[in-house]
Design a protein around this motif. Structure first.
Motif, mmCIF file in Angstrom:
data_model
loop_
_atom_site.group_PDB
_atom_site.id
_atom_site.type_symbol
_atom_site.label_atom_id
_atom_site.label_comp_id
_atom_site.label_asym_id
_atom_site.label_seq_id
_atom_site.Cartn_x
_atom_site.Cartn_y
_atom_site.Cartn_z
ATOM 1 N N CYS A 166 5.913 41.272 95.330
ATOM 2 C CA CYS A 166 7.037 40.338 95.474
ATOM 3 C C CYS A 166 6.558 38.889 95.520
ATOM 4 N N THR A 189 9.082 43.205 100.484
ATOM 5 C CA THR A 189 10.071 42.152 100.749
ATOM 6 C C THR A 189 9.925 41.624 102.174
ATOM 7 N N LEU A 966 14.461 36.107 96.083
ATOM 8 C CA LEU A 966 13.546 35.909 97.203
ATOM 9 C C LEU A 966 13.071 34.455 97.297
#
Length: 1055
Positions: A166, A189, A966
Motif C-alpha cells: 500500500c 492498510t 489512501l
C-alpha cells in the motif's frame, strides 16, 4: 501541455556510459524554500553511483507528485530499486535478483546509494555501499558507520514501510496487489494510513483472541472432565454406599466373633461346676459298692472252677469235626472232574455232527454251480468273434493318445507363454506404478502449494465427460523435463500462475470449467485457452548450430516434453522455442552475446538474462537474475513412455485373455478326448471279457468238478464216532462208582449250654463293680477336660479381642457385647444372618472407595481450577471488549473514509466501487479484512477484486484508485507506484491520471512517486508536480555541461 500558463517543475536524470547528474529546474532547494512543504520522512535527495544502469546520478524529488518519465530500459525502475535498497528493504520486495550484488552496475565491484530524508530538527542521510564480491553492504547514518538494524529502526521511526504494497508498489509487484487476501490488505492498510497504535491494537486483539480461544478450550476441557468425573463418582456412589453397608455388617460379625468365645467360655465354666458336683456324688456311690462287693467275689471264684473241664471237652470235639469236613470236600472235587470229562466227550460228538452237516451242504451247492456254469457256457458258444472289433478299438485309442499328446504340448507352450506374459506384466506394472508414484508426488506438491487447484483437478477428473475438447491438467503435472538439470530453466521461465493453470483446447470448455470451479465452488484457479493455430512446432529464429559458437547447446523447448496444446501456448506466450540455453562459455562471452540483435531472453548455466533495445536510440540494456533451484519439475514422468507402458500392459492383458480362451478350448477338446477314451476302454473291456468268458467258464466248471470229487471222498463216519463216545462215558461212570463216600457221625456237644447260666451270673457281678469304678473315672476325666477347655477358651477369647493374658475385658467391648445376644445359639443365628447379608454385597472392593474418595478430591481441585480459569477467561473477554472498542471503531471510521474517497473516484470515472470491512465472524479478529468490490460496466454487479475476475487494466485502475484513496489520509511520508498504468485503456488512463494529479498535489497529502514509460497527450498538470525525465544514451552531456536555463528557453521557444 494543457496549461502552459502554469510553471511546471522539470528534473532530468541521465544514465549511460558517461557520468551524469539530475537537477531540478530551480536549482537545489534551500532549507527555507520547498522543504517546508515536505512531510517528515519524505525523500529530499537520491544519489546513485554504479547502481544498475547509472554511472552516477542525483535525483531531487518534489514534496507532492513526482512523475518519473522515460523510455523502457532507461533506468526509471532503477530509482525505485535505489529507494527500496537504500532504506534497508529486502531484494525480495523488488522481485528481481535475490542477491544485492546483482544491483551493482555490470563491470563494477561496488555500488553506492545515498538517500536524504526530511526530518524536523535535522535531515537524515542514509548511505549504503554494496560490494559485489561477497554481497555485503556497509551502512552509514548521518555520516557515522552503523549496522543495518540501526537503519531499519530509523526508517521505522519515520513510518516508512517499503515492504507494504500500500506504500511501495514496484513494477514486478503490481500484479501481486490484486492477489492480496482481504486480511493482508487490511494489515497493509493499517500500517500505511492507520494510527501507529491501530496495528498494535489489532495484533494485541488477535493475541487476546488466541488466548481467549485457548482459555475457552481449557475451560471446556476442564468442565467436560469435571462433568465426567462427577458422573463417574455418581455411578460409583451406589457401590460406595453398598460397600459401607457391607462394612457395617462385617463390623457386627467381627463383634459377634469376639463375643462368641467369651460366651463359650462362660458356658463351659458353668458346665465344669456341674461336673465337679457329679464327681463328688460318684465317689460316694463307688465307696458303697466296694463295701457290698466282697461276697460276690467269692461266688465268682467257684463258678470259674466249674467251667474249666467243660471248655476242654469243647475243644477236642471241634478238631474232629474239622478233619472229617476236609475229606468230604476232596471226594466231591474228584466227582466234579469226572462229570466235566463226560460233558467234554458229548461236546466233541456234537461238533462232528455239525461238521458233517455243513460238508453235505457244500457238496450240494457245488453241484448246482456246475449246472449253472454249463448252462451259461452253452449260451456263450453261439456269440460271433469279437477280435476285429477289439483291434479297431485299439487303433482309435492310439489315435486319441496322439491327439492328447498334441494338446498337452500346446497347453505347455501356452502356459510358458502365459508365465512370460505375467512376468512382463508385473515388470511393466511396476514401472507404471513407479511413474504413478512420481505423479502422486507432483500432485502432493501442487496440493501443498495451491490447494484450490488440487481440488479443481480432482473435480475435473470426475467430470471430464462434461467437456468436448482436450483438457490438460495443470502444466506442472504434464510438463516432463528430459533431464533434471533443465528443470530450473523451465521453472524460472514459466511463472507459477501458469504452471498451475489448466490448458483448454476450446474456449467454451474453459468458460464452462471456470463457471463451475470459480463461480460455484469459489475456487481460485487459473485457466488458459491454447492458440487456435498450433505454435508447438514453430521454428526458432536461428538454428542451434549457428548458436554453438556462443556456448548455446539447445533451445528451452527441446529440454522438456508437453502435450501439443500446452507446448503451443508456451511457444506463443513465452517463446520457449526461441530461448537458448547456454553454458559457462556463454557466461564468459556475455558482452558479445547480448549484442546479437535476435536475442531477447537467454540462459547461462546459473543466470537468466533479459535484453531490451531502446526504441529511440537502439541502445541495449540488460538485466540478469539468478536461476533458482527447481521445486516442482525435478520429478519427471515421460508421458509418451507412460502411454506406451499402459498400451503394453493392455496388450499383455489382451494376450493373456487370448491364451486363457485358447486354454479353455484345449481343455474342452481334452475333456472330449477323455470321454471318448473312457468309452473305448469300456468297450474294449467288455469285448475282452466277452472273448475270454468261454474259456473262463470251462476253467470254472473243471475247477468245481475237482472240488466236488474231493468233498465226496472226505465224508465223516458218524456211527463209528457215536459208538466210541458211548464207551468213553461208561468208563467214566464206573470210575465215579469206585469213589468212596465217607460219612462222619458227629456228636453234638451241648456242654456250652451248661455254662450259660454260670457265665451270666459271673458277668453281672463284674459289671456292677466295673460300672461304679468307670463312672467315677469318667467324671474325673470330664472335669480335667472341662478345666483345660475353659483355660483354652479364655485364652482364645482374649487373643481375639487383642487383650493381654492378665488384662480384664475393656469397657467399650463390654458395652458393645451388652447389645448382642448372650447365648451361643442366638449368636450363631445372628452370625449366619449377618454373613448372609454381607455375602449379598458382591463385587465390591476397597479400591472402589479409594477411587471414589480420590476423585472427590480431584473434583474439588477441578472446581477450583475451573473457577480460576473462568475468572481469567472473563478477564480476557473484558480486555478483548476494551481492545476491540479501541481498535474497531477507529478502523471502521478509517475504512469509511477510504470508501468515501474510493467511491468518489469510481463515480468520477462513471464506474462503481466500494470498500468495506469484511468479517465472517465478528469474534475472529484474525479473519477481518478489507474487501474491494468494483463494477466497470453498468450491466454487471459489483464483484470482488481478485487476480482472476477482472482484466489486467481493470485491476490496475482499481489498485491505483485504492492507493489514491489512501493518499489523502497522509499517514506515510511517501508512496511509490511503478508503471501501474500499463494495460489501461486510454480513457481509464486519462481519468486515473487526473485523479492522481488532483489528489497527490493537494497540500495535505504526502510525497508521491508515479513511474511511467509514456504519457497521453493533452493531460492536465499541476504546478505542484515535479517531472523527472530519465534519459539514457551515449550522447548525454556530463553534469558540468548541463545548462538548465538554456534548456528551458529552448523548450519555451518550441512551445
Amino acid at each position: 501541455m494543457a496549461a502552459p500558463s502554469k510553471k511546471q517543475r522539470f528534473s532530468f536524470s541521465h544514465s549511460g556510459s558517461q557520468t551524469s547528474t539530475n537537477m531540478p529546474v530551480a536549482g537545489q532547494r534551500d532549507a527555507t524554500g520547498e522543504e517546508g512543504r515536505f512531510v517528515e520522512g519524505s525523500i529530499l535527495r537520491i544519489t546513485m553511483k554504479n547502481f544498475l544502469t547509472y554511472d552516477y546520478s542525483e535525483v531531487f524529488p518534489g514534496p507532492n507528485l513526482n512523475m518519473i518519465v522515460g523510455a523502457n530500459g532507461t533506468g526509471k525502475s532503477s530509482i525505485v530499486c535505489a529507494i527500496c535498497l537504500g532504506l534497508a528493504g529486502k531484494t525480495a520486495i523488488l522481485g528481481r535478483g535475490d542477491k544485492v550484488g546483482l544491483y551493482v552496475k555490470r563491470g563494477c565491484q561496488k555500488g553506492f546509494i545515498e538517500i536524504e530524508l526530511y526530518k524536523s530538527g535535522g535531515n537524515v542521510v542514509i548511505n549504503r555501499e554494496i560490494h559485489v564480491e561477497n554481497n555485503q553492504s556497509l551502512w552509514m547514518l548521518n555520516g557515522r558507520h552503523c549496522n543495518q538494524k540501526t537503519v531499519e529502526e530509523e526508517v521505522k521511526a519515520l513510518r516508512i514501510q517499503v515492504s507494504n504494497l500500500c506504500q511501495f508498489l514496484p513494477q514486478e509487484k503490481v500484479g501481486e496487489f490484486a492477489k492480496m487476501s482481504k486480511i493482508e490488505l487490511l494489515e497493509a492498510t493499517e500500517k500505511s494510513v492507520g494510527p501507529p497504535e491501530m496495528y498494535e491494537y489489532h495484533c494485541e486483539l488477535k493475541n487476546f483472541r488466541n488466548k481467549e480461544r485457548e482459555l475457552e478450550n481449557v475451560v471446556k476441557e476442564k468442565a467436560s472432565f469435571l462433568e465426567k468425573a462427577k458422573q463417574r463418582n455418581e455411578r460409583n456412589k451406589h457401590d460406595v454406599n453398598r460397600y459401607y453397608e457391607k462394612k457395617r455388617h462385617l463390623d457386627v460379625i467381627e463383634l459377634l466373633e469376639k463375643k462368641k468365645p467369651w460366651v463359650e467360655y462362660e458356658t463351659t465354666r458353668k458346665e465344669l461346676e456341674g461336673v465337679k458336683k457329679e464327681r463328688d456324688e460318684a465317689k460316694r456311690q463307688l465307696s458303697a459298692l466296694k463295701q457290698a462287693q466282697t461276697p460276690m467275689l467269692r461266688k465268682i471264684q467257684e463258678i470259674d472252677n466249674q467251667l474249666k473241664p467243660t471248655e476242654a471237652q469243647i475243644k477236642a470235639k471241634t478238631a474232629a469235626i474239622k478233619e472229617a469236613s476236609l475229606k468230604c470236600k476232596q471226594k466231591q472235587d474228584q466227582l466234579d472232574r469226572k462229570n466235566k470229562e463226560i460233558d467234554d466227550i458229548k461236546q466233541k460228538l456234537r461238533l462232528k455232527q455239525m461238521e458233517e452237516e455243513d460238508h453235505q451242504k457244500r457238496i450240494n451247492n457245488t453241484r448246482r454251480t456246475i449246472e449253472d456254469l454249463k448252462t451259461e457256457l452253452a449260451k456263450v458258444g453261439d456269440q460271433p468273434d469279437v477280435t476285429p472289433r477289439i483291434n479297431a478299438v485299439n487303433v482309435e485309442l492310439r489315435h486319441i493318445q496322439e491327439e492328447r499328446a498334441k494338446i498337452e504340448g500346446e497347453k505347455a507352450d501356452l502356459r510358458r507363454e502365459k508365465d512370460n506374459l505375467a512376468a512382463e506384466c508385473i515388470m511393466l506394472e511396476r514401472r507404471l506404478s513407479d511413474m504413478n508414484n512420481l505423479m502422486n508426488a507432483k500432485e502432493e506438491k501442487l496440493r501443498g502449494r495451491h490447494r484450490d487447484t488440487h481440488t479443481a483437478l480432482r473435480w475435473l477428473r470426475q467430470n471430464r465427460q462434461m467437456f468436448n475438447g482436450n483438457i490438460h491438467e495443470p502444466m506442472m503435472l504434464v510438463i516432463n523435463v528430459r533431464e533434471h538439470q533443465f528443470a530450473k530453466y523451465v521453472e524460472n521461465h514459466i511463472p507459477f500462475h501458469d504452471l498451475r493453470a489448466f490448458v483448454f483446447q476450446r474456449k467454451d470448455d474453459m468458460e464452462r470449467f471456470m463457471t463451475e470451479v470459480r463461480d460455484r465452488m469459489n475456487l481460485k484457479v487459473n485457466s488458459i485457452a491454447a492458440p487456435e493455430e498450433s505454435c508447438s512446432r514453430r521454428p526458432p529464429s536461428r538454428t542451434i548450430e549457428s548458436m554453438r559458437r556462443f556456448g548455446f547447446y539447445t533451445y528451452l523447448r527441446e529440454t522438456f516434453d508437453a502435450p501439443d496444446e500446452v507446448m503451443s501456448y508456451l511457444c506463443h506466450q513465452y517463446k520457449v522455442h526461441d530461448v537458448p540455453v547456454g553454458s559457462d562459455q556463454t557466461k564468459a562471452m556475455i558482452r558479445t552475446v547480448i549484442e546479437e540483435p535476435y536475442l531477447k531472453v537467454l540462459y547461462t548455466k546459473d543466470e537468466r538474462y533479459t535484453v531490451k533495445r531502446s526504441f529511440y536510440s537502439n541502445k541495449i540494456s540488460t538485466s540478469n537474475s539468478a536461476v533458482h533451484a527447481s521445486q516442482y519439475l525435478t520429478i519427471t514422468v515421460d508421458a509418451e513412455e507412460k502411454r506406451q507402458l499402459e498400451q503394453q500392459i493392455t496388450t499383455c492383458h489382451s494376450k493373456q485373455r487370448d491364451i486363457d480362451e485358447r486354454m479353455k478350448t484345449l481343455q474342452k477338446e481334452a475333456a472330449a478326448l477323455d470321454r471318448k477314451d473312457n468309452e473305448l476302454l469300456a468297450e474294449k473291456k467288455r469285448l475282452s471279457e466277452l472273448k475270454g468268458k468261454k474259456r473262463q467258464l470251462e476253467q470254472k466248471i473243471s475247477t468245481k468238478q475237482d472240488s466236488l470229487r474231493q468233498m465226496e471222498q472226505s465224508v465223516i463216519d458218524l456211527k463209528t464216532i457215536e459208538e466210541e463216545t458211548k464207551e468213553k462215558i461208561a468208563t467214566v461212570n464206573s470210575q465215579k462208582v469206585s469213589i468212596m463216600r465217607a460219612k462222619l457221625t458227629m456228636e453234638k456237644v451241648y456242654l456250652a449250654l451248661e455254662t450259660v447260666g454260670l457265665t451270666a451270673e459271673k458277668t453281672k457281678l463284674e459289671n456292677d463293680c466295673r460300672e461304679g469304678a468307670s463312672e467315677l473315672k469318667i467324671t474325673d476325666q470330664r472335669k480335667v477336660q472341662l478345666t483345660e477347655l475353659c483355660k483354652g477358651l479364655l485364652k482364645r477369647a482374649k487373643s481375639i479381642c487383642r487383650m493381654q493374658p492378665d488384662e480384664s475385658l475393656p469397657e467399650d467391648l463390654r458395652n458393645a457385647f451388652s447389645k448382642l445376644p448372650d447365648t451361643l445359639d442366638e449368636i450363631d443365628a445372628m452370625l449366619n444372618e449377618e454373613r448372609s447379608r454381607a455375602e449379598c454385597f458382591t463385587g465390591l472392593s476397597e479400591s472402589v472407595v479409594d477411587e471414589y474418595n480420590r476423585r472427590e478430591q480431584e473434583i474439588k481441585h477441578l472446581e477450583k481450577e475451573l473457577e480460576d480459569k473462568s475468572n481469567a477467561l472473563n478477564a480476557y473477554r473484558q480486555n478483548i471488549s476494551e481492545a476491540k472498542e479501541r481498535w474497531l471503531n477507529p478502523l471502521k471510521q478509517l475504512v469509511e473514509q477510504i470508501n468515501d474517497k474510493f467511491s468518489d473516484f469510481f463515480r468520477s470515472m462513471q464506474c462503481a466501487g466500494e470498500v468495506d470491512l469484511h468479517s465472517e465472524n465478528e469474534e475472529e479478529y484474525d479473519k477481518y479484512g478489507i474487501r474491494i468490490r468494483v463494477k466497470f460496466h453498468s450491466s454487471t454487479q459489483l464483484h470482488e477484486l481478485t487476480a482472476h475476475h477482472q482484466s489486467g487494466g481493470e485491476r490496475s485502475v482499481s489498485t491505483m484508485l485504492y492507493l489514491m484513496a489512501l493518499q489523502e489520509l497522509n499517514r506515510c511520508p511517501f508512496r511509490v507506484v511503478d508503471e501501474i498504468n500499463q494495460g489501461m485503456d486510454p480513457v481509464n488512463e486519462r481519468r486515473v491520471f487526473d485523479i492522481v494529479v488532483r489528489t497527490a498535489c493537494k497540500e495535505t497529502t504526502s510525497q508521491y512517486f508515479f513511474i511511467t514509460p509514456k504519457l497521453l497527450q493533452n493531460l492536465q498538470y499541476a504546478e505542484e508536480m515535479t517531472i523527472l525525465c530519465v534519459h539514457n544514451g551515449p550522447y548525454m552531456l556530463p553534469p558540468n555541461q548541463w545548462d538548465e536555463k538554456a534548456f528551458i528557453r529552448r523548450v519555451i521557444n518550441v512551445l
